[in-house]
Design a protein around this motif. Structure first.
Motif, PDB file in Angstrom:
ATOM      1  N   UNK A 408       0.805  -1.216   0.000  1.00 44.83           N
ATOM      2  CA  UNK A 408       0.000   0.000   0.000  1.00 44.83           C
ATOM      3  C   UNK A 408       0.837   1.265   0.000  1.00 44.83           C
ATOM      4  N   UNK A 409       2.058   1.183  -0.513  1.00 48.80           N
ATOM      5  CA  UNK A 409       2.937   2.346  -0.547  1.00 48.80           C
ATOM      6  C   UNK A 409       3.712   2.575   0.729  1.00 48.80           C
ATOM      7  N   UNK A 410       3.586   1.671   1.720  1.00 49.82           N
ATOM      8  CA  UNK A 410       4.262   1.831   3.003  1.00 49.82           C
ATOM      9  C   UNK A 410       5.213   0.660   3.245  1.00 49.82           C
ATOM     10  N   UNK A 411       6.352   0.923   3.900  1.00 52.92           N
ATOM     11  CA  UNK A 411       7.292  -0.172   4.175  1.00 52.92           C
ATOM     12  C   UNK A 411       6.719  -1.169   5.173  1.00 52.92           C
ATOM     13  N   UNK A 412       6.944  -2.443   4.930  1.00 55.47           N
ATOM     14  CA  UNK A 412       6.551  -3.505   5.858  1.00 55.47           C
ATOM     15  C   UNK A 412       7.839  -4.148   6.370  1.00 55.47           C
ATOM     16  N   UNK A 413       8.446  -3.534   7.391  1.00 49.25           N
ATOM     17  CA  UNK A 413       9.801  -3.888   7.824  1.00 49.25           C
ATOM     18  C   UNK A 413       9.880  -5.289   8.417  1.00 49.25           C
ATOM     19  N   UNK A 506       4.591  11.008  -8.274  1.00 48.96           N
ATOM     20  CA  UNK A 506       4.447  10.115  -7.113  1.00 48.96           C
ATOM     21  C   UNK A 506       4.991   8.717  -7.348  1.00 48.96           C
ATOM     22  N   UNK A 507       4.811   8.174  -8.571  1.00 45.80           N
ATOM     23  CA  UNK A 507       5.302   6.819  -8.854  1.00 45.80           C
ATOM     24  C   UNK A 507       6.822   6.761  -8.727  1.00 45.80           C
ATOM     25  N   UNK A 508       7.521   7.768  -9.279  1.00 51.39           N
ATOM     26  CA  UNK A 508       8.976   7.784  -9.199  1.00 51.39           C
ATOM     27  C   UNK A 508       9.433   8.004  -7.761  1.00 51.39           C
ATOM     28  N   UNK A 509       8.746   8.883  -7.032  1.00 49.25           N
ATOM     29  CA  UNK A 509       9.125   9.125  -5.643  1.00 49.25           C
ATOM     30  C   UNK A 509       9.002   7.844  -4.805  1.00 49.25           C
ATOM     31  N   UNK A 510       7.942   7.062  -5.041  1.00 46.15           N
ATOM     32  CA  UNK A 510       7.779   5.814  -4.302  1.00 46.15           C
ATOM     33  C   UNK A 510       8.887   4.824  -4.653  1.00 46.15           C
ATOM     34  N   UNK A 511       9.195   4.687  -5.943  1.00 44.79           N
ATOM     35  CA  UNK A 511      10.245   3.747  -6.354  1.00 44.79           C
ATOM     36  C   UNK A 511      11.602   4.155  -5.789  1.00 44.79           C
ATOM     37  N   UNK A 512      11.886   5.445  -5.753  1.00 47.76           N
ATOM     38  CA  UNK A 512      13.150   5.914  -5.163  1.00 47.76           C
ATOM     39  C   UNK A 512      13.193   5.558  -3.674  1.00 47.76           C
ATOM     40  N   UNK A 513      12.056   5.734  -2.991  1.00 50.15           N
ATOM     41  CA  UNK A 513      11.984   5.379  -1.565  1.00 50.15           C
ATOM     42  C   UNK A 513      12.263   3.885  -1.363  1.00 50.15           C
ATOM     43  N   UNK A 514      11.656   3.047  -2.202  1.00 48.04           N
ATOM     44  CA  UNK A 514      11.879   1.596  -2.087  1.00 48.04           C
ATOM     45  C   UNK A 514      13.336   1.270  -2.380  1.00 48.04           C
ATOM     46  N   UNK A 515      13.880   1.873  -3.442  1.00 47.20           N
ATOM     47  CA  UNK A 515      15.291   1.612  -3.797  1.00 47.20           C
ATOM     48  C   UNK A 515      16.230   2.011  -2.657  1.00 47.20           C
ATOM     49  N   UNK A 516      15.996   3.183  -2.055  1.00 51.70           N
ATOM     50  CA  UNK A 516      16.856   3.644  -0.964  1.00 51.70           C
ATOM     51  C   UNK A 516      16.733   2.735   0.257  1.00 51.70           C
ATOM     52  N   UNK A 517      15.513   2.257   0.545  1.00 56.74           N
ATOM     53  CA  UNK A 517      15.328   1.317   1.655  1.00 56.74           C
ATOM     54  C   UNK A 517      16.074   0.007   1.391  1.00 56.74           C
TER      55      UNK A 517
END
Length: 599
Positions: A408-413, A506-517
C-alpha cells in the motif's frame, strides 16, 4: 472524424465544439478557427483522440479573441465536456453582496447573479467574510432585518434601538445619510481605505463643529475600529504593493495543486486552494487556464495586477477579458523584485499543500503512486505489494542480497530479508548475485513464507533487470519487473525500453523510496558484519578470553559500540566471565586507537 469531414472553417476568431452525436466532447477557442481545428489531425495524445472520436464539429464566430475566451468559459461551464479540464470543487466560496435597491443592504451569498447588485469576492475563508460583515454591521448603519427585497415593518428592530440602523423600514432614515453610509461601505470593500478615512474624519469634524460630541465620539470609535481591523488583523506585505492577485502551481503525476492569493492595500486577505485529481495528459497551461477561467468568470472587484507562475499563450487575451469587466488589468509573469518572491512563496506553498494532500490519500489506503505505476507499466491491477531487490558487498567480500517489502505504498519492515550469497566462489559478480537472490527468494523457504508480489523493483539498469529475470525463470515464474537506474532515476523495462518521469511524479518518488530502503537494508547488514569482525579480532588478542568466553561475548554484544558502552560490572556478570577477565576486556578497549575508554 476525418479532415475531409470538417465543415468549411473561416480564418477568424471563435469557439469550436467537437461532438459525438449530441454529446459535446470538447470546447475550445481560437484566434484562427481553420488553423486551430486542422492542427488536431497533426497532433498526438488527447488532441488526436478527440478528433478521431468526434463525429461532427460546430463553431461559433466571435468578434475577437477576448469574446471567444468569454464564450468558451460559459460553454464549458454549461456543458461540462468530457475532454475539457473541469476543476471539481465542492466549495462555493462566499461573496459580499450589496443589493441594488432604494435602501441597499449587505448580504453574504455563495452565488453571483446578474441582478445589478455589487459583489465582492470570492473570499478565501468564510470567517474573514463574517469578520468584515460584523465590522460593517456595527459601524455602518445599513438595514439588516427588513428582508430582500426590501419590506416595510410596523416597528423598528432592536438594531435601531442600539444605534446600529437608520430604520428605513419604518420611514425614519434620512436618504442622504443612508446613501453616505452605502458609499462608505463601497469604499471600504473596494479597498479605498484612505478615501473612507477622509470621509469619516470630515463627518467627525462637522459633528464637533455642531457640538454633537456624542456623534463625533462614535465616528472616532468607527475610525479606530477600521484602522485596527485593516491594520493588524491580516498579514501585511509592502504597503506600496497595493492590490494584486498571485497564483502558485504544483504538479505530481495525476495530481496538481493551484493556490490563489489576494493582496489588497498591501495586505494578505487569504488564499483559495484547488487540489485536482486524475488530470491525465492535460498540460500545465491547460490546468492554469481552467483555474483562471473558473475563478475570474465571477470574481469581483478585480485588482489591477494578476501574477502568474508561468506564461500562457492566452495571457494578453485574458488580460483584455478581465479589463473588459470594468478596470484595466495587467496579467504577467514577474521577472525580478519583490513580486518574484511572491510567486516563489506561492510555488513553495502549493508544493507543500500538494504533498500534504498526497499523504492524506496514502493514509486512506489510496497511495497516489500505485495507480500511476499500474498505468505506466501496463499492469492489470494496482501493485499493492512491491518488493525491492539489491545486492551489495563489503570491499568485494560478504556479498548479500537485500529484500524489502512495501504494501500500500508503506514499508513492511517485518518482512525485510537479507540473503548471504553463496554461489560466487570468492569473485564479485553483481549479476550472478542478483540472479541467485531472486531464485532463492521464489524457490526456497521464503517462497512459502512470503506472498507473491505484484511488482518487483530492481536497483540498477537493464543488466540487473535481465539477471533478475533469469532468477525468476529458475523459480518457474514470470512477474512484473522494473529497474531504477541510479544516475538518471530512469525506469528500465525488461524489453529494454526506458521511461523518464519528472522527479515530482508520485510513482517515481515511491520507487526511489523503495530503492533507498533496499540499499539501506544491505548496508545495515554490512555494518553489523564489520562490527562482528572487529569484535572477533579484539577477542583473539585478549589474554584470558578463550573460545567459550569469546562465544558468550559475541552472543551478548552485536557491535563494538555496544561492548564499549558496557560497564565492568555488566561484563563480569556474564556467564563464564569474572572480574579479572572483564578487566582484561576493558583494558583491550582502552588500547584501541582513536576510541575513548569505556566507563
Amino acid at each position: 472524424m476525418r479532415p475531409e469531414d470538417l465543415p468549411p472553417l473561416p480564418e477568424a476568431p471563435g469557439v469550436y465544439l467537437w461532438k459525438d452525436g449530441v454529446r459535446i466532447l470538447y470546447v475550445g477557442k481560437a484566434k484562427n478557427l481553420k488553423a486551430r481545428v486542422n492542427s488536431y489531425f497533426h497532433s498526438e495524445g488527447k488532441s488526436l483522440r478527440i478528433a478521431q472520436e468526434a463525429t461532427s464539429l460546430e463553431f461559433i464566430l466571435a468578434r475577437d479573441e477576448v469574446e471567444a475566451l468569454l464564450l468558451e468559459a460559459n460553454l464549458i461551464k454549461h456543458h461540462r465536456p468530457h475532454y475539457n479540464v473541469l476543476l471539481k470543487d465542492d466549495k462555493h466560496y462566499p461573496f459580499l453582496k450589496l443589493t441594488k435597491e432604494e435602501w441597499p443592504m449587505l448580504l453574504v451569498v455563495r452565488r453571483v447573479q446578474d441582478d445589478g447588485a455589487r459583489y465582492w469576492g470570492p473570499f478565501p475563508e468564510a470567517s474573514a467574510v463574517r469578520r468584515i460583515k460584523r465590522l460593517i454591521d456595527r459601524y455602518f448603519l445599513l438595514r439588516k432585518n427588513s428582508g430582500y427585497p426590501f419590506r416595510r415593518r410596523r416597528y423598528p428592530c432592536l438594531n435601531h434601538a442600539m444605534g446600529r440602523c437608520l430604520a428605513p423600514c419604518v420611514g425614519q432614515a434620512d436618504p442622504e445619510s443612508y446613501h453616505t453610509a452605502v458609499k462608505q461601505v463601497e469604499d471600504l470593500l473596494d479597498g479605498k481605505i484612505e478615501t473612507l478615512y477622509a470621509s469619516l474624519e470630515a463627518q467627525m469634524r462637522e459633528a464637533a463643529r455642531q457640538q454633537d460630541f456624542e456623534r463625533a465620539a462614535e465616528i472616532r470609535d468607527q475610525i479606530a475600529a477600521i484602522r485596527s481591523f485593516f491594520g493588524t488583523a491580516q498579514q501585511a506585505y509592502d504597503p506600496e504593493m497595493g492590490d494584486l492577485d498571485f497564483i502558485g502551481f504544483a504538479r505530481a503525476g495525476e495530481y496538481a495543486m493551484l493556490q490563489h492569493y489576494q493582496v489588497r492595500g498591501g495586505q494578505m486577505l487569504g488564499r483559495i486552494s484547488r487540489f485536482i485529481e486524475g488530470i491525465g495528459d492535460a498540460s500545465d497551461a491547460e490546468l492554469l487556464e481552467a483555474f483562471l477561467r473558473d475563478y475570474y468568470l465571477e470574481a469581483t472587484p478585480l485588482p489591477p495586477l494578476v501574477l502568474l507562475p508561468f506564461a500562457l499563450e492566452v495571457q494578453e487575451a485574458f488580460a483584455a477579458f478581465l479589463s473588459a469587466k470594468g478596470r484595466k488589468v495587467e496579467v504577467r509573469v514577474p521577472q525580478r523584485g519583490e513580486k518574484t518572491r511572491l510567486i516563489e512563496l506561492a510555488q513553495k506553498n502549493a508544493q507543500a499543500a500538494l504533498e500534504t494532500e498526497l499523504k492524506l490519500l496514502e493514509r486512506k489506503g489510496d497511495h497516489p503512486a500505485l495507480k500511476g505505476l499500474m498505468e505506466l507499466l501496463g499492469l492489470s491491477r494496482r501493485p499493492h505489494r512491491i518488493e525491492g531487490y539489491d545486492v551489495s558487498n563489503l570491499l568485494g567480500e560478504s556479498p548479500v542480497g537485500s529484500i524489502v517489502v512495501f504494501e500500500g505504498g508503506r514499508p513492511k519492515r517485518s518482512e525485510y530479508r537479507r540473503l548471504k550469497i553463496r554461489g560466487l566462489q570468492g569473485r564479485p559478480d553483481d549479476y550472478k548475485a542478483l540472479e541467485e537472490t531472486l531464485a532463492r527468494r521464489f524457490s526456497g523457504s521464503l517462497s512459502r513464507q512470503m506472498p507473491i508480489p505484484d511488482l518487483i523493483l530492481i536497483d540498477g539498469g537493464l543488466g540487473q533487470v535481465r539477471a533478475a529475470e533469469r532468477g525468476l525463470q529458475q523459480a518457474g515464474l514470470r512477474l512484473p519487473l522494473v529497474g531504477l537506474a541510479k544516475r538518471e532515476e530512469t525506469l528500465v523495462l525488461p524489453d529494454g525500453r526506458t521511461l523518464a518521469l519528472p522527479l515530482t511524479h508520485p510513482a517515481l518518488q515511491l520507487l526511489i523510496h523503495i530503492r533507498d530502503e533496499t540499499h539501506r537494508n544491505g548496508l545495515t547488514f554490512h555494518r553489523k558484519e564489520r562490527s562482528r569482525k572487529a569484535l572477533k579480532s579484539i577477542f583473539d588478542d585478549i589474554r584470558g578470553i578463550g573460545p567459550a568466553r569469546k562465544r558468550v561475548l559475541l552472543q551478548h554484544f552485536s557491535s563494538l559500540e555496544e561492548l564499549r558502552a558496557a560497564s565492568l560490572e555488566e561484563l563480569a556478570r556474564l556467564p563464564g566471565m569474572d572480574r579479572r577477565s572483564a578487566q582484561a576486556v576493558v583494558r583491550a578497549l582502552q588500547e584501541l586507537p582513536n576510541h575513548p575508554a569505556s566507563p
